[in-house]
Design a protein around this motif. Structure first.
Motif: not given
Length: 149
Positions: A82-83, A129-132, A144-145
């Protein structure tokens, strides 16, 4: 087998091993109480049986917890990517691999440490629920992802 699949398989095996251990311990206690019932009498016997029964109840409670963990892992599909971060995501943040699944022991695969954490944990809830590229702080550490698998 992908890295994420290896992690999933290792955690499934770890939880299944715990299920087996608790079942064996409960079975052994049941056998002991049957054998003890054949040859003893009196207060010492009653106390011993009560202690075995209490221990068996504790083990049954722990077994239920581990079976619940097993059920959660069974519902996860390691092939889903998943994004955004969801349960089952493998996240790399600050060079650390985090597996959003359950609070389980740290494992090492191919020399890489993986920390399994619950989505309800402080770090897990920040990730969900967060993204790169998302950056956040917990206590004095800023994360930091870098990657989501």
């Amino acid at each position: 087998m992908t890295f994420k699949n290896q992690i999933y398989s290792r955690y499934k095996l770890l939880v299944q091993d715990r299920v087996d251990v608790f079942r064996d311990m409960i079975s052994a206690l049941t056998e002991d109480s049957k054998n003890d019932a054949k040859g003893s009498a009196g207060d010492k016997h009653e106390t011993a049986l009560s202690m075995m029964h209490l221990e068996q109840e504790k083990l049954n409670t722990k077994l239920k917890e581990v079976l619940d963990q097993h059920a959660v892992l069974e519902k996860m599909d390691p092939n889903v990517v998943s994004e955004t971060i969801i349960r089952g995501s493998l996240v790399k943040a600050n060079g650390i691999f985090l597996y959003l699944s359950l609070a389980l022991p740290k494992i090492t695969i191919d020399g890489i440490n993986i920390i399994a954490l619950s989505p309800q944990s402080p770090l897990g809830s920040k990730l969900m629920g967060n993204k790169v590229g998302f950056t956040f702080a917990i206590n004095t550490t800023t994360y930091t992802i870098e990657e989501i698998q």
